[in-house]
Design a protein around this motif. Sequence first.
Motif, PDB file in Angstrom:
ATOM      1  N   HIS A   6      59.006   0.981  43.294  1.00 17.86           N
ATOM      2  CA  HIS A   6      59.735  -0.297  43.359  1.00 17.86           C
ATOM      3  C   HIS A   6      59.494  -1.111  42.082  1.00 17.86           C
ATOM      4  O   HIS A   6      60.426  -1.650  41.482  1.00 17.86           O
ATOM      5  N   HIS A   7      58.239  -1.203  41.671  1.00 19.26           N
ATOM      6  CA  HIS A   7      57.907  -1.980  40.471  1.00 19.26           C
ATOM      7  C   HIS A   7      58.510  -1.347  39.217  1.00 19.26           C
ATOM      8  O   HIS A   7      59.001  -2.056  38.337  1.00 19.26           O
ATOM      9  N   LEU A   8      58.483  -0.028  39.135  1.00 17.78           N
ATOM     10  CA  LEU A   8      59.072   0.656  37.979  1.00 17.78           C
ATOM     11  C   LEU A   8      60.572   0.403  37.901  1.00 17.78           C
ATOM     12  O   LEU A   8      61.116   0.198  36.815  1.00 17.78           O
ATOM     13  N   LYS A   9      61.244   0.398  39.039  1.00 21.24           N
ATOM     14  CA  LYS A   9      62.682   0.119  39.059  1.00 21.24           C
ATOM     15  C   LYS A   9      62.956  -1.296  38.548  1.00 21.24           C
ATOM     16  O   LYS A   9      63.865  -1.517  37.752  1.00 21.24           O
ATOM     17  N   PHE A  10      62.170  -2.238  38.985  1.00 23.08           N
ATOM     18  CA  PHE A  10      62.329  -3.630  38.563  1.00 23.08           C
ATOM     19  C   PHE A  10      62.156  -3.752  37.050  1.00 23.08           C
ATOM     20  O   PHE A  10      62.948  -4.401  36.361  1.00 23.08           O
ATOM     21  N   LEU A  11      61.126  -3.104  36.512  1.00 22.77           N
ATOM     22  CA  LEU A  11      60.855  -3.152  35.075  1.00 22.77           C
ATOM     23  C   LEU A  11      61.935  -2.420  34.278  1.00 22.77           C
ATOM     24  O   LEU A  11      62.333  -2.867  33.201  1.00 22.77           O
ATOM     25  N   THR A  12      62.425  -1.310  34.824  1.00 25.91           N
ATOM     26  CA  THR A  12      63.487  -0.554  34.163  1.00 25.91           C
ATOM     27  C   THR A  12      64.788  -1.341  34.156  1.00 25.91           C
ATOM     28  O   THR A  12      65.488  -1.392  33.138  1.00 25.91           O
ATOM     29  N   ASP A  13      65.117  -1.959  35.277  1.00 28.77           N
ATOM     30  CA  ASP A  13      66.344  -2.758  35.362  1.00 28.77           C
ATOM     31  C   ASP A  13      66.342  -3.904  34.357  1.00 28.77           C
ATOM     32  O   ASP A  13      67.394  -4.299  33.858  1.00 28.77           O
ATOM     33  N   ALA A  14      65.170  -4.426  34.057  1.00 27.62           N
ATOM     34  CA  ALA A  14      65.057  -5.513  33.081  1.00 27.62           C
ATOM     35  C   ALA A  14      64.918  -4.977  31.652  1.00 27.62           C
ATOM     36  O   ALA A  14      64.805  -5.750  30.703  1.00 27.62           O
ATOM     37  N   ASP A  15      64.910  -3.652  31.505  1.00 31.21           N
ATOM     38  CA  ASP A  15      64.857  -2.985  30.203  1.00 31.21           C
ATOM     39  C   ASP A  15      63.541  -3.210  29.457  1.00 31.21           C
ATOM     40  O   ASP A  15      63.488  -3.076  28.248  1.00 31.21           O
TER      41      ASP A  15
END
Length: 105
Positions: free
Chosen positions: A51-60
């Motif tokens: 979940h945290h990785l997705k959030f960080l990836t979505d924010a680039d």
Amino acid sequence: MKTELASQGFASMGSEARLAVLRCLVRAGSTGLSVGDLQERTGIAPSTLAHHLKFLTDADVILQEKQGRSVVNRANYDRLRALAAFILSECCVDETLLTDEQTGL
């Protein structure tokens, strides 16, 4: 950088866990870390880490690359530098204006 993009980038770092993940990736350098290595270093449960990785990836602020059956995560240094530049772009401007007003310059 537009304020909306900067806000998204800073918001992505707005949790203790995501900040810990990002700091691990910054320390790892350009080689990055697999999800398993990140889980081991941070102690974050796999589903929560995803979940945290997705959030960080979505924010680039991080980049992910599939390598075989593994996913390597890397800090997006260009984005992090842009965020740092954004927040510091007006550093001390008001202080300089006040000094100029006080001295009559």
